[in-house]
Write a protein that holds these residues in place. Structure first.
Motif, PDB file in Angstrom:
ATOM      1  N   ASP A 165       0.837  -1.206   0.000  1.00  0.00           N
ATOM      2  CA  ASP A 165       0.000   0.000   0.000  1.00  0.00           C
ATOM      3  C   ASP A 165       0.871   1.256   0.000  1.00  0.00           C
ATOM      4  O   ASP A 165       0.574   2.248   0.665  1.00  0.00           O
ATOM      5  N   THR A 166       1.957   1.204  -0.759  1.00  0.00           N
ATOM      6  CA  THR A 166       2.928   2.283  -0.885  1.00  0.00           C
ATOM      7  C   THR A 166       3.319   2.409  -2.358  1.00  0.00           C
ATOM      8  O   THR A 166       3.002   1.528  -3.160  1.00  0.00           O
ATOM      9  N   PRO A 167       4.049   3.469  -2.736  1.00  0.00           N
ATOM     10  CA  PRO A 167       4.431   3.619  -4.142  1.00  0.00           C
ATOM     11  C   PRO A 167       5.584   2.731  -4.579  1.00  0.00           C
ATOM     12  O   PRO A 167       5.879   2.653  -5.775  1.00  0.00           O
ATOM     13  N   THR A 168       6.241   2.050  -3.641  1.00  0.00           N
ATOM     14  CA  THR A 168       7.296   1.091  -3.965  1.00  0.00           C
ATOM     15  C   THR A 168       7.460   0.150  -2.779  1.00  0.00           C
ATOM     16  O   THR A 168       7.288   0.570  -1.628  1.00  0.00           O
ATOM     17  N   PRO A 169       7.805  -1.121  -3.014  1.00  0.00           N
ATOM     18  CA  PRO A 169       8.059  -2.024  -1.895  1.00  0.00           C
ATOM     19  C   PRO A 169       9.420  -1.809  -1.260  1.00  0.00           C
ATOM     20  O   PRO A 169       9.701  -2.358  -0.200  1.00  0.00           O
ATOM     21  N   ASP A 170      10.287  -1.032  -1.905  1.00  0.00           N
ATOM     22  CA  ASP A 170      11.609  -0.750  -1.350  1.00  0.00           C
ATOM     23  C   ASP A 170      11.542   0.369  -0.317  1.00  0.00           C
ATOM     24  O   ASP A 170      10.637   1.216  -0.346  1.00  0.00           O
ATOM     25  N   ASN A 171      12.503   0.362   0.573  1.00  0.00           N
ATOM     26  CA  ASN A 171      12.673   1.455   1.525  1.00  0.00           C
ATOM     27  C   ASN A 171      12.891   2.748   0.726  1.00  0.00           C
ATOM     28  O   ASN A 171      13.761   2.796  -0.145  1.00  0.00           O
ATOM     29  N   PRO A 172      12.131   3.817   1.001  1.00  0.00           N
ATOM     30  CA  PRO A 172      12.238   5.022   0.177  1.00  0.00           C
ATOM     31  C   PRO A 172      13.591   5.718   0.235  1.00  0.00           C
ATOM     32  O   PRO A 172      13.905   6.523  -0.646  1.00  0.00           O
ATOM     33  N   ILE A 173      14.404   5.414   1.247  1.00  0.00           N
ATOM     34  CA  ILE A 173      15.734   6.038   1.317  1.00  0.00           C
ATOM     35  C   ILE A 173      16.798   5.207   0.614  1.00  0.00           C
ATOM     36  O   ILE A 173      17.942   5.628   0.495  1.00  0.00           O
ATOM     37  N   SER A 174      16.414   4.025   0.104  1.00  0.00           N
ATOM     38  CA  SER A 174      17.380   3.153  -0.554  1.00  0.00           C
ATOM     39  C   SER A 174      17.769   3.708  -1.923  1.00  0.00           C
ATOM     40  O   SER A 174      16.927   4.244  -2.659  1.00  0.00           O
ATOM     41  N   LYS A 175      19.024   3.569  -2.277  1.00  0.00           N
ATOM     42  CA  LYS A 175      19.512   3.929  -3.604  1.00  0.00           C
ATOM     43  C   LYS A 175      19.775   2.691  -4.472  1.00  0.00           C
ATOM     44  O   LYS A 175      20.095   2.814  -5.654  1.00  0.00           O
ATOM     45  N   THR A 176      19.652   1.513  -3.873  1.00  0.00           N
ATOM     46  CA  THR A 176      19.937   0.273  -4.603  1.00  0.00           C
ATOM     47  C   THR A 176      18.687  -0.544  -4.922  1.00  0.00           C
ATOM     48  O   THR A 176      18.747  -1.447  -5.757  1.00  0.00           O
TER      49      THR A 176
END
Length: 229
Positions: A165-176
């Motif tokens: 329920d977010t715009p990405t399953p990744d942590n938003p601070i991740s660069k990788t």
């Protein structure tokens, strides 16, 4: 009797989209007054024009979106089985924004649900982000995500498809973006921008068929849960 629960966000001009994606534009294309001139007997119609990113609203990623290699499947080439099946939604809404959801926390969330996670299930993660920040800028920046360990947990559990329920399953601070990278290498796709309020802790049948957009890298979806309660 079975009932349907809408798991999709509303599509409207000004809605949140992932930073850098095409913004949603909706406009009146034809009016009753305009089209009435073409007919007799009182008939007329009206239509709306839409500019929409294929990864903008509630949608499922194609493999070509995740994988730059030639031959990676576009959304119209992906098996329909990936978009339908038994599902479980687990609650990880206690996680602080911009942190990684860890395997032990995923195990605990499954246990707390009182349900069984089975190989081949579709797994949905309720972070509470949509409920907290619907329509607000924070929706795009203030949520937890799956790091490498949490992403590999999905592989180990045999999850077929997953969603958030977010715009990405990744942590938003991740660069990788390790979760997207896991999807690339293990051919597991996922949904983004779901609304999961009514299905937390429950099992159901998930139905999330994307639009059949030829050559598209994502599929806008009217996702629903078929509930047996």
């Amino acid at each position: 009797m079975a009932r349907l629960v809408d798991l999709s966000v509303e599509i409207y001009q000004g809605m949140n989209v992932y930073p850098g994606h095409l913004k949603t534009v909706i406009f009146q294309h034809a009016t009753h007054e305009e089209t009435a001139q073409r007919f007799e007997g009182g008939f007329s119609f009206q239509t709306t024009g839409i500019l929409l990113n294929d990864n903008g609203p509630t949608h499922v990623d194609s493999f070509s979106h995740l994988d730059p290699r030639p031959g990676a499947a576009t959304i119209d080439q992906m098996p329909l089985d990936l978009f339908y099946g038994p599902a479980l939604c687990i609650d990880v809404s206690h996680k602080e924004p911009c942190t990684d959801i860890m395997p032990d926390e995923l195990d605990a969330a499954v246990e707390k649900s009182g349900q069984e996670l089975r190989k081949g299930d579709i797994l949905l993660l309720y972070t509470g982000t949509y409920d907290r920040y619907k329509g607000q800028p924070e929706y795009l920046t203030t949520f937890p995500g799956l790091g490498e360990e949490g992403s590999m947990w999905l592989v180990e559990k045999g999850v077929k498809t997953f969603g958030v329920d977010t715009p990405t399953p990744d942590n938003p601070i991740s660069k990788t973006y390790p979760c997207h990278m896991m999807c690339r290498f293990h051919h597991i796709t996922h949904y983004e921008n779901l609304a999961l309020t009514e299905v937390v802790g429950k099992r159901f049948t998930f139905i999330g068929f994307p639009l059949r957009l030829k050559g598209s890298h994502g599929g806008p979806t009217r996702a629903v849960a078929l509930m047996d309660d």
